[in-house]
Design a protein around this motif. Structure first.
Motif, PDB file in Angstrom:
ATOM      1  N   SER A  40      64.879  22.605  70.512  1.00 51.05           N
ATOM      2  CA  SER A  40      65.926  23.363  69.824  1.00 51.05           C
ATOM      3  C   SER A  40      65.373  24.646  69.203  1.00 51.05           C
ATOM      4  N   LYS A  41      64.141  24.589  68.694  1.00 48.87           N
ATOM      5  CA  LYS A  41      63.527  25.784  68.109  1.00 48.87           C
ATOM      6  C   LYS A  41      63.207  26.804  69.194  1.00 48.87           C
ATOM      7  N   VAL A  42      62.668  26.362  70.328  1.00 51.43           N
ATOM      8  CA  VAL A  42      62.362  27.274  71.443  1.00 51.43           C
ATOM      9  C   VAL A  42      63.658  27.901  71.950  1.00 51.43           C
ATOM     10  N   ARG A  43      64.703  27.096  72.101  1.00 52.16           N
ATOM     11  CA  ARG A  43      65.987  27.600  72.592  1.00 52.16           C
ATOM     12  C   ARG A  43      66.560  28.653  71.646  1.00 52.16           C
ATOM     13  N   GLY A  44      66.479  28.400  70.349  1.00 46.22           N
ATOM     14  CA  GLY A  44      66.978  29.364  69.370  1.00 46.22           C
ATOM     15  C   GLY A  44      66.191  30.663  69.393  1.00 46.22           C
ATOM     16  N   ASN A  45      64.869  30.551  69.458  1.00 53.51           N
ATOM     17  CA  ASN A  45      64.029  31.747  69.511  1.00 53.51           C
ATOM     18  C   ASN A  45      64.270  32.541  70.799  1.00 53.51           C
ATOM     19  N   LEU A  46      64.426  31.839  71.908  1.00 59.05           N
ATOM     20  CA  LEU A  46      64.664  32.504  73.186  1.00 59.05           C
ATOM     21  C   LEU A  46      65.994  33.251  73.162  1.00 59.05           C
ATOM     22  N   SER A  47      67.021  32.620  72.641  1.00 55.82           N
ATOM     23  CA  SER A  47      68.327  33.272  72.552  1.00 55.82           C
ATOM     24  C   SER A  47      68.278  34.513  71.675  1.00 55.82           C
ATOM     25  N   ALA A  48      67.440  34.464  70.643  1.00 55.46           N
ATOM     26  CA  ALA A  48      67.340  35.589  69.719  1.00 55.46           C
ATOM     27  C   ALA A  48      66.630  36.790  70.334  1.00 55.46           C
ATOM     28  N   THR A  52      67.387  41.900  73.352  1.00 59.23           N
ATOM     29  CA  THR A  52      67.279  42.708  72.145  1.00 59.23           C
ATOM     30  C   THR A  52      66.204  43.773  72.310  1.00 59.23           C
ATOM     31  N   GLY A  53      66.434  44.903  71.726  1.00 59.20           N
ATOM     32  CA  GLY A  53      65.445  45.970  71.728  1.00 59.20           C
ATOM     33  C   GLY A  53      65.183  46.572  73.092  1.00 59.20           C
ATOM     34  N   SER A  57      71.038  48.389  79.032  1.00 61.48           N
ATOM     35  CA  SER A  57      71.771  47.159  78.727  1.00 61.48           C
ATOM     36  C   SER A  57      71.113  45.954  79.401  1.00 61.48           C
ATOM     37  N   SER A  58      71.227  44.819  78.763  1.00 60.88           N
ATOM     38  CA  SER A  58      70.565  43.604  79.236  1.00 60.88           C
ATOM     39  C   SER A  58      71.155  43.133  80.558  1.00 60.88           C
ATOM     40  N   ARG A  59      70.278  42.669  81.451  1.00 56.96           N
ATOM     41  CA  ARG A  59      70.705  42.113  82.732  1.00 56.96           C
ATOM     42  C   ARG A  59      70.555  40.592  82.744  1.00 56.96           C
ATOM     43  N   SER A  60      70.493  39.997  81.576  1.00 56.41           N
ATOM     44  CA  SER A  60      70.271  38.559  81.468  1.00 56.41           C
ATOM     45  C   SER A  60      71.428  37.775  82.079  1.00 56.41           C
ATOM     46  N   THR A  61      71.067  36.781  82.876  1.00 53.05           N
ATOM     47  CA  THR A  61      72.071  35.926  83.510  1.00 53.05           C
ATOM     48  C   THR A  61      72.215  34.589  82.783  1.00 53.05           C
ATOM     49  N   GLY A  62      71.307  34.318  81.862  1.00 51.74           N
ATOM     50  CA  GLY A  62      71.320  33.041  81.157  1.00 51.74           C
ATOM     51  C   GLY A  62      70.613  31.934  81.908  1.00 51.74           C
ATOM     52  N   PRO A 112      57.844  45.850  75.546  1.00 53.99           N
ATOM     53  CA  PRO A 112      57.103  45.226  74.440  1.00 53.99           C
ATOM     54  C   PRO A 112      57.234  43.700  74.458  1.00 53.99           C
ATOM     55  N   ALA A 113      56.239  43.059  73.884  1.00 56.29           N
ATOM     56  CA  ALA A 113      56.250  41.592  73.791  1.00 56.29           C
ATOM     57  C   ALA A 113      57.325  41.142  72.812  1.00 56.29           C
ATOM     58  N   LYS A 114      57.976  40.042  73.151  1.00 52.82           N
ATOM     59  CA  LYS A 114      58.969  39.419  72.280  1.00 52.82           C
ATOM     60  C   LYS A 114      58.648  37.927  72.203  1.00 52.82           C
ATOM     61  N   PRO A 115      57.638  37.570  71.418  1.00 51.34           N
ATOM     62  CA  PRO A 115      57.200  36.171  71.382  1.00 51.34           C
ATOM     63  C   PRO A 115      58.316  35.230  70.929  1.00 51.34           C
ATOM     64  N   PHE A 116      58.456  34.143  71.657  1.00 53.15           N
ATOM     65  CA  PHE A 116      59.407  33.103  71.271  1.00 53.15           C
ATOM     66  C   PHE A 116      58.770  31.719  71.350  1.00 53.15           C
TER      67      PHE A 116
END
Length: 143
Positions: A40-48, A52-53, A57-62, A112-116
């Motif tokens: 749950s913590k990894v999922r929350g961090n990944l979603s955050a 972002t940044g 625009s984001s090309r995220s498919t989920g 840039p790195a976005k550690p999750f």
């Protein structure tokens, strides 16, 4: 030579013998409890961090978020129990989820790195251990 003899109460010996037969089941349940906290913590961090940044625009498919999951608890050849929180493979576009997660975690040229993962590991450590201890104690008390 000294000789020591210990006598334990019968109810304690009975509880130990019952515990011995259910050790694999109890350890699996304890590991699963801890892995739920970490997942749950990894999922929350990944979603955050996804989308972002970015300059465009984001090309995220989920797909990366949907691939996140927990393995079954398994015992290795050394007798240690392991459970893994990670990403299932393969992706629909042929790339690796592990590669995409690595790029997000550590970045690359121009991104840039976005550690999750690393923050999730450190942030969930105590809660994970407490969840496993609680579940283990519940299982032992139920014997």
């Amino acid at each position: 030579m000294a000789n020591v003899q210990m006598k334990l109460p019968d109810d304690f010996l009975l509880a130990l013998s019952k515990l011995e037969g259910r050790t694999d089941e109890i350890l699996s349940k304890a590991l699963e409890s801890g892995s739920q906290v970490v997942e749950s913590k990894v999922r929350g961090n990944l979603s955050a961090v996804i989308g972002t940044g970015t300059k465009v625009s984001s090309r995220s498919t989920g797909e990366l978020e949907r691939a996140l999951g927990v393995s079954k608890p398994l015992q290795d050849r050394n007798g240690d129990w392991n459970i893994k929180v990670g990403f299932s493979e393969p992706r629909s576009d042929g790339k690796s989820n592990a590669m995409i997660a690595n790029i997000i975690e550590y970045g690359r040229h121009g991104q840039p790195a976005k550690p999750f993962l690393k923050p999730a590991k450190s942030q969930s450590r105590k809660a994970c251990l407490e969840a496993m201890k609680t579940r283990l104690q519940q299982e032992v008390d139920s014997i």
